[in-house]
Design a protein around this motif. Structure first.
Motif, mmCIF file in Angstrom:
data_model
loop_
_atom_site.group_PDB
_atom_site.id
_atom_site.type_symbol
_atom_site.label_atom_id
_atom_site.label_comp_id
_atom_site.label_asym_id
_atom_site.label_seq_id
_atom_site.Cartn_x
_atom_site.Cartn_y
_atom_site.Cartn_z
ATOM 1 N N TYR A 236 -4.970 3.862 11.797
ATOM 2 C CA TYR A 236 -5.430 5.104 11.199
ATOM 3 C C TYR A 236 -6.754 5.317 11.540
ATOM 4 O O TYR A 236 -7.642 4.637 11.489
ATOM 5 N N LYS A 237 -6.690 6.787 11.936
ATOM 6 C CA LYS A 237 -8.177 7.154 12.552
ATOM 7 C C LYS A 237 -8.310 8.350 11.282
ATOM 8 O O LYS A 237 -7.766 9.399 11.190
ATOM 9 N N VAL A 238 -9.337 8.177 10.501
ATOM 10 C CA VAL A 238 -9.634 9.200 9.445
ATOM 11 C C VAL A 238 -10.445 10.471 10.024
ATOM 12 O O VAL A 238 -11.575 10.191 10.781
ATOM 13 N N TYR B 131 0.612 -1.111 0.050
ATOM 14 C CA TYR B 131 0.118 0.095 0.110
ATOM 15 C C TYR B 131 0.937 1.169 0.019
ATOM 16 O O TYR B 131 1.881 1.150 0.727
ATOM 17 N N LEU B 132 0.659 2.278 -1.024
ATOM 18 C CA LEU B 132 1.352 3.545 -0.957
ATOM 19 C C LEU B 132 -0.027 4.316 -0.512
ATOM 20 O O LEU B 132 -0.983 4.326 -0.803
ATOM 21 N N GLU B 133 0.373 5.464 0.459
ATOM 22 C CA GLU B 133 -0.587 6.350 1.216
ATOM 23 C C GLU B 133 -1.159 7.139 0.095
ATOM 24 O O GLU B 133 -0.401 7.855 -0.488
ATOM 25 N N GLU B 134 -2.574 7.080 0.115
ATOM 26 C CA GLU B 134 -3.009 8.076 -0.933
ATOM 27 C C GLU B 134 -3.998 9.257 -0.404
ATOM 28 O O GLU B 134 -4.220 10.212 -0.884
ATOM 29 N N SER C 238 -10.313 3.417 10.966
ATOM 30 C CA SER C 238 -11.615 3.732 11.812
ATOM 31 C C SER C 238 -11.792 5.031 11.371
ATOM 32 O O SER C 238 -11.030 6.164 11.062
ATOM 33 N N HIS C 239 -13.352 5.322 11.704
ATOM 34 C CA HIS C 239 -13.795 6.516 11.260
ATOM 35 C C HIS C 239 -15.436 6.473 12.032
ATOM 36 O O HIS C 239 -15.763 5.459 12.237
ATOM 37 N N ILE D 224 -5.785 12.184 8.480
ATOM 38 C CA ILE D 224 -5.513 11.147 9.084
ATOM 39 C C ILE D 224 -5.029 11.716 10.470
ATOM 40 O O ILE D 224 -4.150 12.801 10.710
ATOM 41 N N SER D 225 -5.576 11.125 11.704
ATOM 42 C CA SER D 225 -5.119 11.658 12.847
ATOM 43 C C SER D 225 -3.718 11.064 13.097
ATOM 44 O O SER D 225 -3.151 10.144 13.023
ATOM 45 N N GLN D 226 -2.755 12.137 13.173
ATOM 46 C CA GLN D 226 -1.196 12.056 13.342
ATOM 47 C C GLN D 226 -0.841 11.166 14.613
ATOM 48 O O GLN D 226 0.159 10.367 14.656
#
Length: 85
Positions: A45-47, A26-29, A73-74, A35-37
């Motif tokens: 990953y928290k969107v 996966y490449l970050e898109e 998650s979101h 995204i929550s840093q």
């Protein structure tokens, strides 16, 4: 026909998909402000809603293919579909 031209556009691999097809990684898109840093450092990953829903109620996008999408998650409803295959 418009539907055929849209289908052709969606099926044409973009630069991220070409790379992901080569190595199946996966490449970050998503932009970093989507995204929550604090959690991304832990690979959790928290969107963030405010990125996707600023001034709108519905957000439509195409996920890139050829690599597993990271667990995330979101707090909004996400509907995925397979266009063809």
């Amino acid at each position: 026909m418009l539907a055929q031209s849209v289908l052709k556009l969606l099926q044409k691999p973009n630069s991220i998909e070409i790379e992901q097809k080569k190595n199946a990684h996966y490449l970050e898109e998503m932009p970093t402000n989507a995204i929550s840093q604090e959690l991304s450092q832990q690979k959790k990953y928290k969107v963030l809603n405010n990125y996707f829903f600023k001034n709108k109620d519905i957000y439509i996008s195409k996920h890139n293919r050829f690599a597993p999408y990271p667990t995330h998650s979101h707090t909004f409803l996400e509907i995925n579909y397979l266009l063809k295959g």
